[in-house]
Design an enzyme around this catalytic site. Structure first.
Site, short mmCIF file in Angstrom:
data_model
loop_
_atom_site.label_atom_id
_atom_site.label_comp_id
_atom_site.label_asym_id
_atom_site.label_seq_id
_atom_site.Cartn_x
_atom_site.Cartn_y
_atom_site.Cartn_z
CB CYS A 271 -1.06 0.03 1.16
SG CYS A 271 -2.19 -1.47 1.15
N1 LIG Z 1 -3.00 -5.85 2.18
C1 LIG Z 1 -3.42 -5.06 2.51
O1 LIG Z 1 -3.12 -4.92 3.93
C2 LIG Z 1 -4.46 -3.91 1.90
C3 LIG Z 1 -4.98 -2.95 2.91
C4 LIG Z 1 -5.85 -1.91 2.31
C5 LIG Z 1 -6.00 -2.11 0.87
N2 LIG Z 1 -5.68 -3.03 0.29
C6 LIG Z 1 -5.95 -3.01 -1.14
O2 LIG Z 1 -6.75 -4.03 -1.53
C7 LIG Z 1 -6.78 -4.71 -2.74
C8 LIG Z 1 -6.37 -5.86 -2.69
O3 LIG Z 1 -5.04 -6.21 -2.08
P1 LIG Z 1 -4.65 -7.29 -1.43
O4 LIG Z 1 -3.57 -7.26 -0.28
O5 LIG Z 1 -5.81 -8.21 -0.78
O6 LIG Z 1 -4.27 -8.39 -2.78
P2 LIG Z 1 -3.65 -10.17 -2.85
O7 LIG Z 1 -2.77 -9.98 -3.92
O8 LIG Z 1 -3.50 -10.50 -1.69
O9 LIG Z 1 -5.17 -10.51 -3.29
C9 LIG Z 1 -5.68 -10.33 -4.50
C10 LIG Z 1 -6.29 -11.67 -4.99
O10 LIG Z 1 -7.11 -11.19 -6.12
C11 LIG Z 1 -7.00 -12.26 -6.83
N3 LIG Z 1 -7.37 -11.88 -8.44
C12 LIG Z 1 -6.62 -11.18 -9.42
N4 LIG Z 1 -7.28 -10.83 -10.46
C13 LIG Z 1 -8.38 -11.36 -10.14
C14 LIG Z 1 -9.65 -11.39 -11.15
N5 LIG Z 1 -9.76 -11.00 -12.06
N6 LIG Z 1 -10.51 -12.16 -10.39
C15 LIG Z 1 -10.99 -12.58 -9.39
N7 LIG Z 1 -9.54 -12.53 -8.52
C16 LIG Z 1 -8.55 -12.13 -9.21
C17 LIG Z 1 -5.60 -12.80 -6.91
O11 LIG Z 1 -5.50 -14.14 -7.27
C18 LIG Z 1 -5.59 -12.66 -5.41
O12 LIG Z 1 -5.97 -13.97 -4.57
C19 LIG Z 1 -5.50 -3.70 -3.59
O13 LIG Z 1 -6.16 -2.54 -4.17
C20 LIG Z 1 -4.72 -3.21 -2.17
O14 LIG Z 1 -4.21 -1.95 -2.69
C21 LIG Z 1 -4.47 -4.03 0.70
#
Ligand SMILES: NC(=O)c1ccc[n+]([C@@H]2O[C@H](COP(=O)([O-])OP(=O)(O)OC[C@H]3O[C@@H](n4cnc5c(N)ncnc54)[C@H](O)[C@@H]3O)[C@@H](O)[C@H]2O)c1
Length: 434
Positions: A271
């Site tokens: 992030c």
């Molecule tokens: N990790 C954190 O602490 C955090 C905190 C706040 C916000 N975010 C935001 O949340 C969002 C997701 O982050 P994350 O950390 O969960 O990512 P991540 O990579 O852990 O998970 C994303 C998931 O989406 C899946 N994916 C990708 N393309 C896809 C599709 N077309 N259809 C279905 N699934 C699909 C991936 O396989 C993966 O399992 C990002 O925008 C991130 O900036 C993350």
């Protein structure tokens, strides 16, 4: 339509679809199953789908028992997006990285939406949770959703609700972290609030999806800029022979108007190093420069080089060069007590050290094997710490201060420690702060 959707959310007969089952989607899935909803999970990663259906977690701080319990309550994961028609709510939690030009890569969001479009139907609510620039929901999701002939606010409801997660922080859980929600229309907001109210204690409505998108960016830019500031202060303090950690501790006694931020070897995680540049990119469309963001980015990006400079000086003072030195990097996850390696500054440190001819190994109880990463490659396994092993290294570089490390043992046996996290409060001969 709105009345029916609200009813289904309120009486928990609605099926909740979570799209993207990663660090954000998985805890949210668990929360909705806990409060009694039927939850469907979607992910393009077949391996994750298989693991979840088999009751297995792939995230260290989420136990497999929790997944088993969700499955027993009816949770099912799938890669078959036609199942999306069964869901009353579709919550998108897919990645939003930067491309190699440090520009937003919205392809995961747009591809996911395109995959869902054939299965959208009346009465559904679509909520985007991925961090992104203001305008994304309106400019990218709305036209796709309405390409079905459904009208947002009348037939289908469109909201943006940013995720707030602090992995490793046990003081908060999904339920207790207030959730900001913005709707495309007033009706969308009403449905959005009803979607989150059963799962989250405090829902914070804002006037638009853009305001909700900007809220998330403000939160993360606030961190990035303040970390940049304190990193700059650290460099100045170091040159002046002042311990920045002592100064932060003293300043933190001020009961108003000061919030402590801590320096480190650089920014990490999915992030803080990334999200600010979503705003930088979008602001250009408005002929504006985001100077604080750029400046903080510059300071934070330089930190690994500064740490390596301090490391070379420390060795030099002891008549050694970095070239040929045996270096143990402690903690390679991007922050304390997690296994997440994304954007970890420790990896950059390892690369810089290796480029300068050091023999680099690492120890991290949360990362037993150096994972496959898109831009980095190390064929290494975490080494087990013991007094004899520690004494064999010319230098121990403390990059991430996991609680599991035995800091007294390290200090007793290491020839030299470079501490980038302010773990060692009192001056010791073999500890250099960087
Ligand atoms: N990790 C954190 O602490 C955090 C905190 C706040 C916000 N975010 C935001 O949340 C969002 C997701 O982050 P994350 O950390 O969960 O990512 P991540 O990579 O852990 O998970 C994303 C998931 O989406 C899946 N994916 C990708 N393309 C896809 C599709 N077309 N259809 C279905 N699934 C699909 C991936 O396989 C993966 O399992 C990002 O925008 C991130 O900036 C993350």
């Amino acid at each position: 339509m709105k009345k029916q959707t609200l009813e289904r959310l309120q009486n928990k007969s609605a099926v909740i679809g979570i799209v993207g089952l990663g660090y954000v989607g998985l805890p949210l899935m668990l929360r909705y199953t806990d409060v009694g909803f039927n939850v469907l999970g979607f992910d393009i990663d077949a391996e994750k789908v298989k693991k979840l259906n088999g009751g297995q977690s792939y995230i260290e701080h989420i136990s497999s028992e929790k997944v088993v319990s969700a499955v027993s309550k009816g949770f099912m994961a799938t890669s078959d997006f036609s199942e999306a028609a069964k869901a009353d709510a579709l919550i998108l939690c897919v990645p939003t990285p930067l491309n190699k030009y440090r520009e937003p890569d919205l392809s995961f969001v747009t591809n996911t939406t395109d995959m869902l479009v054939p299965y959208l139907r009346k009465g559904q609510v679509v909520s985007l949770e991925s961090t992104t620039y203001p305008g994304t929901t309106q400019e990218e999701l709305l036209p796709r959703v309405e390409s079905t002939g459904l009208r947002a606010g009348e037939d289908i409801f469109l909201v943006y609700s940013p995720e707030r997660e602090d992995p490793g922080n046990h003081r908060f859980e999904t339920r207790t972290i207030p959730k900001v929600v913005g709707g495309h229309t007033a009706a969308c907001l009403e449905v959005g609030k009803a979607l989150y109210a059963p799962a989250i204690d405090t829902v914070v409505p804002v006037s638009s999806t853009k305001a909700a998108e900007m809220t998330k960016l403000l939160e993360n830019i606030h961190r990035a800029v303040n970390i940049g500031l304190v990193n700059e202060m650290k460099i100045v303090a170091d040159r002046m022979g002042i311990d920045i950690y002592e100064v932060i501790r003293a300043a933190s006694t001020k009961p108003f108007g000061f919030t402590p931020f801590y320096p480190g070897p650089g920014l990490g995680g999915h992030c803080i190093p990334i999200d600010p540049f979503y705003l930088t990119w979008k602001a250009r469309e408005y002929d504006l420069n985001t100077r604080f963001i750029e400046l903080a980015g510059e300071v934070n990006t330089n930190m690994p080089r500064w740490v390596v400079g301090k490391t070379m000086d420390a060795l030099n003072e002891r008549g050694r060069s970095l070239k040929g030195a045996k270096v143990l990097v402690l903690g390679i996850a991007y922050k304390k007590n997690v296994d997440d390696m994304r954007e970890s500054p420790a990896v950059e440190l390892m690369e810089l050290l290796r480029d300068k001819g050091a023999m680099v190994e690492y120890s991290d109880p949360h990362v037993p094997v150096f994972p496959k990463m898109r831009e980095h490659s190390f064929d290494l396994k975490s080494v087990d710490l013991s007094p004899a092993l520690i004494a064999r290294y010319d230098l121990v570089l403390l990059a991430t201060d996991h609680t599991k490390f035995d800091y007294d043992m390290l200090q007793k046996h290491a020839k030299l420690i470079v501490d980038t996290r302010g773990v060692y409060l009192d001056p010791c001969e073999n500890v250099i702060k960087a």
